[in-house]
Design a protein around this motif. Sequence first.
Motif, PDB file in Angstrom:
ATOM      1  N   TYR A 253       0.761  -1.058  -0.049  1.00 14.77           N
ATOM      2  CA  TYR A 253      -0.070  -0.229  -0.329  1.00 14.77           C
ATOM      3  C   TYR A 253       1.042   1.037  -0.180  1.00 14.77           C
ATOM      4  CZ  TYR A 253      -3.781  -2.878   1.348  1.00 14.77           C
ATOM      5  OH  TYR A 253      -4.971  -3.203   1.093  1.00 14.77           O
TER       6      TYR A 253
ATOM      7  N   THR B 269      -4.850  11.647   3.774  1.00 14.80           N
ATOM      8  CA  THR B 269      -6.301  11.384   3.735  1.00 14.80           C
ATOM      9  C   THR B 269      -6.947  11.983   4.345  1.00 14.80           C
ATOM     10  OG1 THR B 269      -5.651   9.395   2.890  1.00 14.80           O
ATOM     11  CG2 THR B 269      -7.860  10.240   2.386  1.00 14.80           C
TER      12      THR B 269
ATOM     13  N   LEU C  15     -13.549  10.654   0.333  1.00 15.83           N
ATOM     14  CA  LEU C  15     -12.911   9.221  -0.315  1.00 15.83           C
ATOM     15  C   LEU C  15     -14.561   9.046  -0.004  1.00 15.83           C
ATOM     16  CD1 LEU C  15     -10.260   6.703   1.664  1.00 15.83           C
ATOM     17  CD2 LEU C  15     -10.061   8.456  -0.820  1.00 15.83           C
TER      18      LEU C  15
ATOM     19  N   GLN D 144     -16.618  10.056  -3.547  1.00 18.39           N
ATOM     20  CA  GLN D 144     -15.598   9.340  -4.870  1.00 18.39           C
ATOM     21  C   GLN D 144     -16.714   8.193  -4.715  1.00 18.39           C
ATOM     22  OE1 GLN D 144     -11.184   9.616  -4.213  1.00 18.39           O
ATOM     23  NE2 GLN D 144     -11.093  11.649  -3.848  1.00 18.39           N
ATOM     24  N   SER D 145     -16.380   7.370  -3.494  1.00 18.11           N
ATOM     25  CA  SER D 145     -16.965   5.932  -3.534  1.00 18.11           C
ATOM     26  C   SER D 145     -18.468   6.315  -3.645  1.00 18.11           C
ATOM     27  CB  SER D 145     -17.030   5.337  -2.347  1.00 18.11           C
ATOM     28  OG  SER D 145     -15.442   4.846  -2.124  1.00 18.11           O
TER      29      SER D 145
ATOM     30  N   ASP E 101      -4.817   4.370   2.856  1.00 12.07           N
ATOM     31  CA  ASP E 101      -4.066   4.164   0.975  1.00 12.07           C
ATOM     32  C   ASP E 101      -5.545   4.754  -0.058  1.00 12.07           C
ATOM     33  OD1 ASP E 101      -3.824   3.158  -2.122  1.00 12.07           O
ATOM     34  OD2 ASP E 101      -2.880   1.853  -1.430  1.00 12.07           O
ATOM     35  N   SER E 102      -5.994   5.739  -0.239  1.00 13.77           N
ATOM     36  CA  SER E 102      -6.836   5.829  -0.243  1.00 13.77           C
ATOM     37  C   SER E 102      -7.886   4.492  -1.525  1.00 13.77           C
ATOM     38  CB  SER E 102      -6.982   7.524  -1.671  1.00 13.77           C
ATOM     39  OG  SER E 102      -6.260   8.251  -0.515  1.00 13.77           O
ATOM     40  N   ASN E 103      -6.797   4.706  -2.835  1.00 15.37           N
ATOM     41  CA  ASN E 103      -7.384   3.350  -3.802  1.00 15.37           C
ATOM     42  C   ASN E 103      -7.817   2.505  -3.045  1.00 15.37           C
ATOM     43  OD1 ASN E 103      -6.809   5.212  -5.907  1.00 15.37           O
ATOM     44  ND2 ASN E 103      -4.318   4.123  -6.217  1.00 15.37           N
ATOM     45  N   GLN E 104      -7.463   1.586  -1.584  1.00 17.20           N
ATOM     46  CA  GLN E 104      -7.737   0.636  -1.200  1.00 17.20           C
ATOM     47  C   GLN E 104      -9.211   0.936  -0.663  1.00 17.20           C
ATOM     48  OE1 GLN E 104      -6.438  -2.993  -1.655  1.00 17.20           O
ATOM     49  NE2 GLN E 104      -4.696  -1.829  -3.319  1.00 17.20           N
TER      50      GLN E 104
ATOM     51  N   ILE F 185     -11.231   3.253  -0.788  1.00 15.11           N
ATOM     52  CA  ILE F 185     -12.133   3.378  -1.587  1.00 15.11           C
ATOM     53  C   ILE F 185     -12.913   2.117  -2.636  1.00 15.11           C
ATOM     54  CG2 ILE F 185     -12.836   4.142  -4.006  1.00 15.11           C
ATOM     55  CD1 ILE F 185     -11.014   6.578  -3.787  1.00 15.11           C
ATOM     56  N   LYS F 186     -12.081   1.441  -2.717  1.00 15.83           N
ATOM     57  CA  LYS F 186     -12.511  -0.183  -2.720  1.00 15.83           C
ATOM     58  C   LYS F 186     -13.175  -1.459  -1.814  1.00 15.83           C
ATOM     59  CE  LYS F 186      -9.203  -2.707  -4.798  1.00 15.83           C
ATOM     60  NZ  LYS F 186      -7.478  -3.988  -5.241  1.00 15.83           N
TER      61      LYS F 186
END
Length: 641
Positions: free
Chosen positions: A467, A472, A477, A480-481, A510-513, A515-516
């Motif tokens: 990560y 953040t 976040l 965005q989701s 970790d923003s991407n994780q 958001i997932k």
Amino acid sequence: MQNWPLQLRLFKKPRFIPLRYRVVLANACMLILLLGVLIITLVWFQNHSIRQQLEQRGKAIAQSLVATSTKALLTYDYITLEQFANQAAQDPNILYVVVHDKENRVAGFSNRPDLQGKKLTDKISHGAVSATSPLVQRFDTESGSQPGLDVALPVFLPDSMSRWGTIRVGLSLTSMYRQIQQTIWIILGIGIVALITGTVISFLGAQRVTRSLGELVWATMDMAKGNFTHTIGIKTGDEVEVLAANFAVMTKEIVAHQERQEEQLKEIQRLQDYTEKLMITMADGLMSVDMKGTVVTINPAARTLLGLSPINGIEGKNIAAILGESSQLVLLVQEIIHQPAPVSHREIEIRKDAEVQTILLGSSILHGAKGNRLEIILNLHDITELKKLEARIRQSERLAGLGTLAAGMAHEIRNPLSAIKTFVQLLPRKIDKPGFLEKFNRTVPRETERINVLVEELLELSRIPRYEYATTDINELLRQSVDAVEEDLQRTNVEYHQDLQDNLPLIQADSNQLIKAFNNLIRNAIQAMPDGGRLTTRIFYEEFADDGKQPITQTNGRIIIIFQDTGQGISPKELQQIFNPFFTTKDSGTGLGLPITHKVITEHGGRIDVESKKGQGTKFTIQLPIDEKISVLTPSSPGLL
């Protein structure tokens, strides 16, 4: 009872003086003092009064002689003057009468004709002939037995200030002293009678008081010996009776207090015996160390756990000298000594012979009456076998998880493989059939992509995390989701509400994780409400309190993220398996979304909890720590468990 002063004197101290004697002696001294003051006062007043009377008498006699002797002095008729002196001296209280002429010679001396015409040189005579006014002088005869007063009166001529002679009268003080002495003897006699009477009365009165006090003294002596059954029956009707009554009440209170103390002592002894037996028989190790690191108490179980001899004395020695400076237990004790709060629970390792033991240690602080820290109480619980059992259980769970994973993979891969296998088998026979190749080219790549997605998700779930953490904003976040699934929300008639707290502290993530993970939860909620419903998200900050379940490092607080829907809900049995790979209640899906979400949250140092009831919706609660650096929890080996 009459001998109690002597016995008490021997019992207490050698110089004991009974109270009755003190009272009698004090009264006698007071009477003697009063008698002495009375005698001195009366003698002084009587002496002063009699002397004044004698002086007045002497002056009257001298004045009379002046009146009768003035003519004879003027004519120097010494014979007449001698006669006047002899006549005046016939009074037994008059010692002498002397007439001096103008030249201070003796013109007449009673019963001393041989001194006529001579000048007297003694001090009294010199003072008398030198006086210009009446003069009174005290003198003593040569034998010292006839003290007297010399009254001198100068003779002046009529209507003239010329001094023509001196008349002296000597008065005896013997009668005065005799009278004073009689008065003293009378006062002494009366005083002795009063002294005897007062002493007897004082003795009787003191005896009446001290008899009752003596009984109280005997009672105190019995109490000093431990006998509290002494009965006091004093009926004097005064303060002594009140004192005796109060003493009896005090005695009863002392007896009651003594009984309570004896009961408390028995209870303390019982508790002490119970504590000692409990410490001996308990399986856990228990020891106490003072704030200097000295061992105060240690039970046999603790000796056994620490590998110490059951015979050698450990109490009173420093724990570092016993176990060594590098021992984890010694380091932990030093940490507790230098920090205000004790360590609640901590796992330490102790090497015993060639084996390493795992000890679960709990501690508490024993405080004194003023709040000062006295001792550290340590509880040692051997969890070595428990750790081994946990390892075996984890191994079993890992094998079971691998079995579940294998079964899930077989199930998920079998369907696309079956389709591919069927088309491959039909390919030689139907290759020339119109439409078959088109269907083949459409189905085989689709099923192959399905297998590829499944493999990618499995790799995502099992690989070691890489990560990229950065500062953040968790609110951004979530926005965005939600933006990513906005069309799905509108299509399924799901009403979305959010409650975001402003000025939230930033986190390292970790923003991407994340958001997932948020997308997985939101999509699951949408799929749980096919006929529409309500999805609510909340984000807020709260102070962190360690409840012993949070797998995170030291933090100041945490951010709480809640996803709550009004969908179909999950049954209690299914709720226990939702984070297992390939478990799903939907007709479509791989069952890897929630396990991946769980993995993302835990790798961020947080936790995820779920609450749900069938038909009432589901609530997911995520807790993320606030810290400058997140401790990434790396699995011991790649895999699912």
